[in-house]
Design a protein around this motif. Structure first.
Motif: not given
Length: 317
Positions: A122-128
């Motif tokens: 799992a990769e770190t994702l950045s969501l607004d």
């Protein structure tokens, strides 16, 4: 090779075909490559088995109206969602065709492939989001039929700090949103002082299970007032006119390990416009329904909690 005619064209079939009572297609596994035109673009369902984490050929499922419901992907594919681009190995849809949930990973857990193995990919994702940017490893990102962000499900062990109606709070497992973007609920990562209609409660549920982020133990209504809270550190004394005071407290139970230890079942309080509803655990039946009108509530520490471990007991073999 058998093929099925669908609204997406002819599908090559592998194995039996599952149908609804009216004969419409419910589920099928595929025997070859085919591209389906969806609201997320053209997607290729999984049709091969490649390694120890994808040892099983998952089924492509459909709603009775022929709209695809669950679509496991042949390869990780970047899809354009209402919150931006996300990697996906599985996507699900609402009956109107809008995306329902995006799973960045879709490995099959087994004796050969564990949750830890899967989490390692799992990769770190950045969501607004409406409450700010949230960066984490997500099990899934869910949307409503009209395209609004509905919930975020975090990998076990992940923690994010989010802006809430009661201040910044550490969250684990998941959080959800009302239509319009207001925060609907979150799962506190640790006990936190929380103002409620019945006083200040230490919110925390050690028994919370992060199957999805749709429902969590600390919830807010559209005005930002706490509408549900679980606690193992607080209890309430309720006073109604003409009645003796009543105590609402977490329950102490013997450990399921049977070794003489004890565990706490959280006190869950729900606030409706008319009533305060109390139960033990998130799915327990209410043991008290008290009218809020003319009632007074006093929150105080649940002393027994300090003699019992906050974490669920893990039995040893």
């Amino acid at each position: 090779m058998e093929t099925l005619e669908t609204r997406y064209g002819n599908l090559p079939v592998d194995g039996p075909v599952d149908r609804y009572r009216d004969g419409s297609l419910r589920a099928v596994s595929l025997d070859g490559p085919v591209a389906l035109e969806t609201s997320l673009g053209r997607l290729t369902p999984q049709h091969t088995i490649d390694d120890s984490r994808r040892m099983q050929l998952p089924q492509l499922t459909f709603f009775p109206n022929g709209q695809v419901r669950s679509l496991p992907l042949e390869t990780s594919t970047v899809v354009d969602t209402p919150v931006g681009e996300l990697p996906a190995e599985l996507v699900t849809f609402h009956e109107n065709g809008a995306v329902a949930r995006v799973f960045p990973l879709n490995g099959k857990l087994s004796g050969y492939w564990t949750e830890a193995d899967e989490a390692g990919l799992a990769e770190t994702l950045s969501l607004d989001t409406s409450i700010g940017r949230i960066a984490s490893r997500f099990v899934s990102v869910a949307f409503s039929p009209d395209g609004e962000l509905r919930s975020l499900t975090l990998w076990p062990g992940e923690e994010v700090t989010v802006k809430t109606p009661v201040g910044n709070a550490p969250a684990r497992l998941g959080l959800s949103f009302h239509s319009g973007g207001a925060l609907r609920s979150l799962e506190p990562a640790r006990p936190m002082e929380t103002p409620t209609p019945a006083g200040v409660i230490w919110a925390y549920d050690p028994d919370a299970v992060g199957i999805s982020g749709d429902e969590n133990s600390l919830a807010f209504d559209l005005s930002g007032t706490v509408s549900r809270v679980a606690t193992i550190r607080s209890q309430l004394v309720a006073r109604l006119p003409g009645e003796a005071p009543r105590e609402l407290a977490p329950a102490v139970r013997e450990s399921i390990c049977g070794d003489g230890d004890h565990e706490i079942t959280p006190l869950v309080l729900e606030f409706t416009a008319q009533n305060l509803v109390a139960r033990h655990g998130s799915i327990g039946k209410p043991f008290a329904v008290l009218p809020r009108a003319n009632a007074t509530f006093v929150a105080k520490p649940f002393v027994s909690a300090f003699a019992v471990s906050f974490a669920p007991k893990r039995c040893s073999m």
